[in-house]
Write a protein that holds these residues in place. Sequence first.
Motif, PDB file in Angstrom:
ATOM      1  N   GLY A   1       1.571  27.567   6.204  1.00 23.47           N
ATOM      2  CA  GLY A   1       0.779  26.736   6.902  1.00 23.47           C
ATOM      3  C   GLY A   1       1.261  25.599   7.889  1.00 23.47           C
ATOM      4  N   ILE A   2       2.863  25.391   7.572  1.00 25.44           N
ATOM      5  CA  ILE A   2       3.470  24.193   8.260  1.00 25.44           C
ATOM      6  C   ILE A   2       4.893  24.972   8.943  1.00 25.44           C
ATOM      7  CG2 ILE A   2       2.204  22.238   7.325  1.00 25.44           C
ATOM      8  CD1 ILE A   2       4.518  22.002   5.247  1.00 25.44           C
ATOM      9  N   GLU A   3       4.876  26.074   9.155  1.00 27.61           N
ATOM     10  CA  GLU A   3       5.906  26.812   9.293  1.00 27.61           C
ATOM     11  C   GLU A   3       7.009  25.950  10.474  1.00 27.61           C
ATOM     12  OE1 GLU A   3       3.430  29.582   7.611  1.00 27.61           O
ATOM     13  OE2 GLU A   3       3.100  28.237   9.416  1.00 27.61           O
ATOM     14  N   SER A   4       6.283  25.412  11.582  1.00 30.01           N
ATOM     15  CA  SER A   4       6.981  24.637  12.339  1.00 30.01           C
ATOM     16  C   SER A   4       7.735  23.176  11.772  1.00 30.01           C
ATOM     17  CB  SER A   4       6.281  24.130  13.680  1.00 30.01           C
ATOM     18  OG  SER A   4       5.218  23.471  13.332  1.00 30.01           O
ATOM     19  N   LYS A   5       7.584  22.886  10.698  1.00 30.79           N
ATOM     20  CA  LYS A   5       8.021  21.631  10.177  1.00 30.79           C
ATOM     21  C   LYS A   5       9.448  21.689  10.046  1.00 30.79           C
ATOM     22  CE  LYS A   5       7.180  18.440   6.144  1.00 30.79           C
ATOM     23  NZ  LYS A   5       6.940  17.235   7.068  1.00 30.79           N
ATOM     24  N   ALA A   6       9.990  20.764  10.800  1.00 30.40           N
ATOM     25  CA  ALA A   6      11.859  20.801  10.873  1.00 30.40           C
ATOM     26  C   ALA A   6      12.285  19.626   9.883  1.00 30.40           C
ATOM     27  CB  ALA A   6      12.079  20.736  12.200  1.00 30.40           C
ATOM     28  N   VAL A   7      11.553  18.870   9.501  1.00 35.29           N
ATOM     29  CA  VAL A   7      12.201  17.600   8.832  1.00 35.29           C
ATOM     30  C   VAL A   7      11.193  17.231   7.764  1.00 35.29           C
ATOM     31  CG1 VAL A   7      13.875  16.660  10.899  1.00 35.29           C
ATOM     32  CG2 VAL A   7      11.226  15.793  10.510  1.00 35.29           C
ATOM     33  N   THR A   8      11.839  16.456   6.689  1.00 39.72           N
ATOM     34  CA  THR A   8      10.773  16.109   5.688  1.00 39.72           C
ATOM     35  C   THR A   8      11.505  14.612   5.008  1.00 39.72           C
ATOM     36  OG1 THR A   8       9.744  16.669   3.579  1.00 39.72           O
ATOM     37  CG2 THR A   8      12.354  17.428   3.967  1.00 39.72           C
ATOM     38  N   THR A   9      10.515  13.817   4.341  1.00 38.53           N
ATOM     39  CA  THR A   9      10.936  12.678   3.914  1.00 38.53           C
ATOM     40  C   THR A   9      11.707  12.892   2.614  1.00 38.53           C
ATOM     41  OG1 THR A   9       9.053  11.678   4.943  1.00 38.53           O
ATOM     42  CG2 THR A   9      10.044  10.421   3.142  1.00 38.53           C
ATOM     43  N   VAL A  10      12.617  12.282   2.382  1.00 37.23           N
ATOM     44  CA  VAL A  10      13.327  12.539   1.189  1.00 37.23           C
ATOM     45  C   VAL A  10      13.661  11.333   0.228  1.00 37.23           C
ATOM     46  CG1 VAL A  10      14.944  14.495   1.969  1.00 37.23           C
ATOM     47  CG2 VAL A  10      15.860  11.789   2.270  1.00 37.23           C
ATOM     48  N   ALA A  11      13.044  10.090   0.676  1.00 32.49           N
ATOM     49  CA  ALA A  11      13.094   8.751  -0.132  1.00 32.49           C
ATOM     50  C   ALA A  11      11.741   8.205   0.182  1.00 32.49           C
ATOM     51  CB  ALA A  11      14.226   7.941   0.260  1.00 32.49           C
ATOM     52  N   MET A  12      11.558   7.352   1.393  1.00 33.81           N
ATOM     53  CA  MET A  12      10.478   7.036   1.577  1.00 33.81           C
ATOM     54  C   MET A  12      10.085   6.764   3.129  1.00 33.81           C
ATOM     55  SD  MET A  12      10.941   3.048   0.460  1.00 33.81           S
ATOM     56  CE  MET A  12      11.935   1.911   1.368  1.00 33.81           C
ATOM     57  N   ASP A  13       9.000   6.521   3.470  1.00 32.04           N
ATOM     58  CA  ASP A  13       8.836   5.687   4.904  1.00 32.04           C
ATOM     59  C   ASP A  13       8.270   4.453   4.612  1.00 32.04           C
ATOM     60  OD1 ASP A  13       9.378   8.129   6.338  1.00 32.04           O
ATOM     61  OD2 ASP A  13       7.077   8.753   5.611  1.00 32.04           O
ATOM     62  N   PHE A  14       8.704   3.511   5.620  1.00 29.34           N
ATOM     63  CA  PHE A  14       8.252   2.142   5.640  1.00 29.34           C
ATOM     64  C   PHE A  14       7.767   1.667   6.819  1.00 29.34           C
ATOM     65  CE2 PHE A  14       9.126  -2.412   6.126  1.00 29.34           C
ATOM     66  CZ  PHE A  14       8.320  -2.929   4.872  1.00 29.34           C
ATOM     67  N   GLY A  15       6.492   0.882   6.754  1.00 26.66           N
ATOM     68  CA  GLY A  15       5.860   0.258   7.873  1.00 26.66           C
ATOM     69  C   GLY A  15       5.153  -0.890   7.657  1.00 26.66           C
ATOM     70  N   ARG A  16       4.791  -1.602   8.563  1.00 25.91           N
ATOM     71  CA  ARG A  16       4.185  -2.916   8.257  1.00 25.91           C
ATOM     72  C   ARG A  16       2.950  -3.186   9.462  1.00 25.91           C
ATOM     73  NH1 ARG A  16       7.307  -7.900  10.036  1.00 25.91           N
ATOM     74  NH2 ARG A  16       6.344  -7.638  11.750  1.00 25.91           N
TER      75      ARG A  16
ATOM     76  N   ILE B   1       0.818  -1.362  -0.063  1.00 21.97           N
ATOM     77  CA  ILE B   1       0.026  -0.051   0.076  1.00 21.97           C
ATOM     78  C   ILE B   1       0.893   1.521  -0.128  1.00 21.97           C
ATOM     79  CG2 ILE B   1      -1.705   1.388   1.258  1.00 21.97           C
ATOM     80  CD1 ILE B   1      -2.730  -1.459   0.152  1.00 21.97           C
ATOM     81  N   LEU B   2       0.457   2.271  -0.861  1.00 22.53           N
ATOM     82  CA  LEU B   2       1.254   3.320  -0.841  1.00 22.53           C
ATOM     83  C   LEU B   2       0.691   4.642   0.084  1.00 22.53           C
ATOM     84  CD1 LEU B   2       2.468   4.118  -4.596  1.00 22.53           C
ATOM     85  CD2 LEU B   2       3.635   3.001  -2.717  1.00 22.53           C
ATOM     86  N   VAL B   3       1.334   5.282   0.609  1.00 17.58           N
ATOM     87  CA  VAL B   3       0.802   6.500   1.469  1.00 17.58           C
ATOM     88  C   VAL B   3       1.199   7.572   0.795  1.00 17.58           C
ATOM     89  CG1 VAL B   3       0.533   7.606   3.694  1.00 17.58           C
ATOM     90  CG2 VAL B   3       0.658   5.255   3.550  1.00 17.58           C
ATOM     91  N   ALA B   4       0.405   8.420  -0.057  1.00 19.08           N
ATOM     92  CA  ALA B   4       0.954   9.520  -0.914  1.00 19.08           C
ATOM     93  C   ALA B   4       0.202  10.812  -0.691  1.00 19.08           C
ATOM     94  CB  ALA B   4       1.163   8.853  -2.342  1.00 19.08           C
ATOM     95  N   GLY B   5       0.938  11.934  -0.826  1.00 19.99           N
ATOM     96  CA  GLY B   5       0.334  13.170  -0.961  1.00 19.99           C
ATOM     97  C   GLY B   5       1.174  14.125  -0.834  1.00 19.99           C
ATOM     98  N   GLY B   6       0.771  15.334  -0.646  1.00 16.36           N
ATOM     99  CA  GLY B   6       1.453  16.547  -0.591  1.00 16.36           C
ATOM    100  C   GLY B   6       2.537  16.799   0.285  1.00 16.36           C
ATOM    101  N   PHE B   7       3.532  17.806   0.356  1.00 22.03           N
ATOM    102  CA  PHE B   7       4.150  18.031   1.403  1.00 22.03           C
ATOM    103  C   PHE B   7       3.590  18.563   2.887  1.00 22.03           C
ATOM    104  CE2 PHE B   7       7.481  21.625   2.670  1.00 22.03           C
ATOM    105  CZ  PHE B   7       8.320  20.713   3.440  1.00 22.03           C
ATOM    106  N   GLY B   8       4.134  17.849   3.780  1.00 18.67           N
ATOM    107  CA  GLY B   8       3.462  18.297   4.977  1.00 18.67           C
ATOM    108  C   GLY B   8       2.101  17.807   5.260  1.00 18.67           C
ATOM    109  N   VAL B   9       1.511  16.804   4.609  1.00 16.13           N
ATOM    110  CA  VAL B   9      -0.125  16.682   4.857  1.00 16.13           C
ATOM    111  C   VAL B   9      -0.070  15.562   5.981  1.00 16.13           C
ATOM    112  CG1 VAL B   9      -0.632  17.416   2.481  1.00 16.13           C
ATOM    113  CG2 VAL B   9      -0.124  14.774   3.006  1.00 16.13           C
ATOM    114  N   GLY B  10       0.894  14.688   6.580  1.00 18.13           N
ATOM    115  CA  GLY B  10       0.890  13.646   7.400  1.00 18.13           C
ATOM    116  C   GLY B  10       1.002  12.379   7.159  1.00 18.13           C
ATOM    117  N   LYS B  11       1.947  12.099   5.927  1.00 18.83           N
ATOM    118  CA  LYS B  11       2.103  10.784   5.477  1.00 18.83           C
ATOM    119  C   LYS B  11       2.907   9.920   6.687  1.00 18.83           C
ATOM    120  CE  LYS B  11       3.858  12.504   1.724  1.00 18.83           C
ATOM    121  NZ  LYS B  11       3.782  13.932   2.106  1.00 18.83           N
ATOM    122  N   THR B  12       4.287  10.573   6.932  1.00 16.21           N
ATOM    123  CA  THR B  12       4.979  10.060   7.832  1.00 16.21           C
ATOM    124  C   THR B  12       4.153   9.687   9.107  1.00 16.21           C
ATOM    125  OG1 THR B  12       6.899  11.077   6.769  1.00 16.21           O
ATOM    126  CG2 THR B  12       7.184  10.334   9.275  1.00 16.21           C
ATOM    127  N   THR B  13       3.730  10.558   9.587  1.00 15.47           N
ATOM    128  CA  THR B  13       2.781  10.326  10.991  1.00 15.47           C
ATOM    129  C   THR B  13       2.057   9.209  10.619  1.00 15.47           C
ATOM    130  OG1 THR B  13       2.836  12.729  11.439  1.00 15.47           O
ATOM    131  CG2 THR B  13       1.270  11.455  12.609  1.00 15.47           C
TER     132      THR B  13
END
Length: 196
Positions: free
Chosen positions: A57-72, A16-28
Amino acid sequence: MPGYDSSAQEAAPVKILVAGGFGVGKTTLVETISEIEPLRTEERLTAAGVGVDDLRGIESKAVTTVAMDFGRITLTDAGVVLYLFGTPGQERFWFMWDDLLNGALGAVVPVDTRRLDRSFPAVDFFESRGLPFVVGANCFHGEQLYSPEEIRSALHLGDPDTPVLMLDARTRGDVCAALLALLDMLIAKAGTVARV
């Protein structure tokens, strides 16, 4: 072994992919539901991103995903193990989405209605490739100003059967409900194909 689940070997694997725009909550979202310590490829936002990354709208964002996140997550009752691949949200990393798409059966598209324009590329991506997906309208602070119908209309969803769900990416039950809605959709589509 920590993080080892023998039932994961017996269950059918589903990507399953979790995809969306910058800072929408994918990693979370991936972190919230993963039964293992998720793999994160995050880097600190730096001055080099000024003028490239839109932090409105996400001025406090300090990190970002640069390749992918993976979970199970193993859904024992359903007999499946979901492998979740979170995509990077910044436009300069979208070239990776096609590679991550390989073998995926569906997707969850988290959206932030405060910055809905960041969600159009993900919706367009999955619609153009025919991959089933559900939209998860992230309810920040437990609030959502818009109804699912209003969000559906604003996103111009091509398939009227694409679910639009309200969720808080930090709440395990909400994320699980979105994944189950996606599985229901995949099963229904598989049943339709089998009858044809």
